[in-house]
Scaffold this active site. Structure first.
Site, short mmCIF file in Angstrom:
data_model
loop_
_atom_site.label_atom_id
_atom_site.label_comp_id
_atom_site.label_asym_id
_atom_site.label_seq_id
_atom_site.Cartn_x
_atom_site.Cartn_y
_atom_site.Cartn_z
N SER A 184 0.80 -1.20 0.00
CA SER A 184 0.00 0.00 0.00
C SER A 184 0.84 1.27 0.00
CB SER A 184 -0.94 -0.06 1.21
OG SER A 184 -1.90 0.92 1.17
N ASP A 216 11.17 5.01 -9.62
CA ASP A 216 10.88 5.50 -10.96
C ASP A 216 11.54 6.85 -11.25
OD1 ASP A 216 9.47 3.29 -11.63
OD2 ASP A 216 7.53 4.29 -11.91
N LYS A 239 -0.58 -4.51 -3.17
CA LYS A 239 -1.90 -3.96 -2.84
C LYS A 239 -2.02 -2.59 -3.49
CE LYS A 239 -5.01 -2.21 0.47
NZ LYS A 239 -5.21 -1.02 -0.36
#
Length: 520
Positions: free
Chosen positions: A367, A378, A392
């Site tokens: 999460s 990224d 999740k």
């Protein structure tokens, strides 16, 4: 725009106040009017906020059919635009079925069915209201995903305390059924200022003995409105053989569970985070200040440890990532509700001042922790090490119901800056340690000689939806999601890479190359 969504459990759509405990206990008697209001609110929120369109009539019917779990003789069925309630072989009542999308009338019907059932079922008649609510809502959620759930009054109160804080004194208790013993005293809390210590036995609270009280009753007596006093009688062990009796009075303050800890590892700041609540960003800022003060300009880097972190508040996850990312996208969310379509961008300076940074994850990182790991990976700000995270990749909104219970509904999906969905496959670490045991030097050696090709794996992760079943299976097996393995190897590899800036930079750039390949 920053929202107060929570993951994993979440957007709180009420005016809950962290400065007080909930004012009244759960009702002990079933009232049809109150129940109709609770069920109608629940059904209406499902209709409006859930990620996918659902048929409220089906949701409500499944909920009512869940009453059979309380009494096997109870049966609820539908047909010919009617809902039929039976107990054993006797038909207790038939009720006109409301329109499919009429949440209010389905709520009224659910309450009416329970009221009628209680007249003929001894089991239903003796079931407390909170258990009835929990039974119906849990059964109704069979139409939804596994992350949507209902929390009854007591559970919801505990959840709010974990997220928002509560009026208390700042102690945790040992799980001892015979006596109440303090396990830990949080620093800078009323308990710490009052001189309470781990090992102290609480014998009285406000002059009343605690013997015979349940753990929840003890906690309820220690908690209360911020600023109000609580008097404690303590037995403190002395020399291991005897105990002295102390009378201490402290004033309750806002207590927020600790989610961030700092540990110096040589010249590296090891920051461990075990959740994301309302104070996490502030706690992380304090931890970094402490790290700079203790290590000083010799600090070589930062290890952000998210292993075992199940998640928490979305706005805190965004803020944590923002503390290290000077610019760029952090995360985006997409769902059916217009307000679920959001993009969150970095807008702060880097609190680590560009020092080498490593993020540790494992199969229990979920999460909100996945948001931070994906954003730092990224954008190329940090190197991610460990095993594939939980996966999740959804956002839940938490709505307080009229009975002070809570409904947690999935309302959006999460997308990393490079565009891939976080669900199912989670975040894939650039340096996977899943198949190593206890030799961090071997990991570094394999990285140096190119024995592993992380950029190829990362690129496959970002286009996984386009891969066939065999390639998807290969991707799962390439870095298995392990909730726990030899944790020391992750930390040791991270330390070695922080002290090898050239290799760390090369590995980090592979993540950015994979992002660029996906963008093309």
């Amino acid at each position: 725009m920053r929202s107060t969504l929570i993951l994993a459990a979440v957007l709180v759509l009420t005016n809950s106040c962290a400065s007080t405990v909930d004012p009244s206990p759960a009702p002990r008697e079933f009232q049809a009017r109150d129940a109709a209001e609770v069920f109608a609110a629940g059904y209406d929120n499902i209709r409006e906020y859930y990620l996918e369109p659902v048929q409220i009539g089906s949701v409500a019917l499944h909920g009512m059919q869940g009453l059979q779990g309380l009494d096997p003789a109870v049966s609820v069925s539908s047909g010919e635009e009617k809902v039929r309630l039976s107990v054993g072989r006797a038909v207790i009542g038939e009720f006109p079925a409301p329109r499919e999308d009429d949440s209010v009338r389905w709520g009224m019907l659910t309450a009416a069915v329970i009221l009628a059932g209680r007249s003929s079922s001894a089991e239903l008649a003796k079931t407390p209201p909170e258990q009835l609510y929990r039974t119906v809502f849990e059964a109704s959620f069979k139409d939804l995903d596994r992350f949507s759930r209902y929390a009854d009054y007591d559970t919801a109160r505990d959840n709010r305390a974990q997220r928002e804080g509560f009026g208390g004194i700042g102690v945790s208790l040992l799980p001892d059924e015979q006596k109440v013993v303090i396990a830990n005293v949080m620093p800078e809390t009323p308990a710490a200022r009052g001189g309470l210590k781990a090992g102290d036995e609480i014998t009285q609270i406000d002059g009343q003995p605690v013997q015979g009280l349940s753990s929840r009753d003890v906690v309820n007596r220690l908690r209360g409105v911020i600023g109000t006093p609580v008097a404690l009688t303590l037995h403190r062990p002395v020399n291991g053989a005897s105990a002295e009796t102390l009378n201490v009075s402290v004033r309750r303050a806002r207590i927020v569970p600790t989610t961030v800890t700092f540990e110096r590892v040589d010249d590296i700041a090891h920051i461990r985070m075990n959740g994301f609540n309302q104070d996490t960003t502030a706690s992380l800022s304090k931890a970094m200040v402490e790290a700079w003060r203790e290590i000083g300009p010799r600090m070589a880097g930062v290890i952000l440890d998210l292993r075992g972190n199940p998640g928490g508040l979305l706005d805190q996850a965004v803020s944590v990532a923002d503390m290290f990312i000077p610019t760029g996208e952090i995360i985006s969310t997409r769902g059916r509700h217009p307000h679920s379509m959001q993009r969150y961008d970095a807008r702060s300076d880097d609190i680590a001042q560009g020092l080498p940074m490593v993020v540790l994850i494992n199969g229990a990182s979920a999460s909100a922790s996945e948001i931070v790991a994906a954003a730092l990976q990224d954008t190329g700000r940090a190197l991610v090490i460990g095993t594939r995270s939980f996966g999740k990749g959804s956002v839940q909104t938490v709505i307080r119901l009229p009975n002070e219970g809570e409904m947690t509904l999935t309302w959006a999906r999460l997308f990393a800056p490079s565009g891939y969905a976080l669900s199912t496959y989670g975040v894939l670490p650039t340096v996977c340690t899943a198949n190593y045991t206890d030799d961090p030097v071997q990991v570094i050696s394999d990285l140096r000689r190119g024995a592993v090709r992380p950029s190829a794996l990362l690129n496959a992760r970002r286009v996984v939806a386009d891969l066939d079943a065999n390639r998807q299976k290969e991707l799962r097996e390439a870095c298995p999601s392990k909730p726990a393995h030899n944790e020391s190897i992750d930390l040791d590899v991270a330390r070695l890479l922080v002290h090898d800036p050239e290799l760390l930079t090369r590995m980090r750039e592979m993540s950015v190359v994979a992002v660029a390949q996906k963008a093309q």
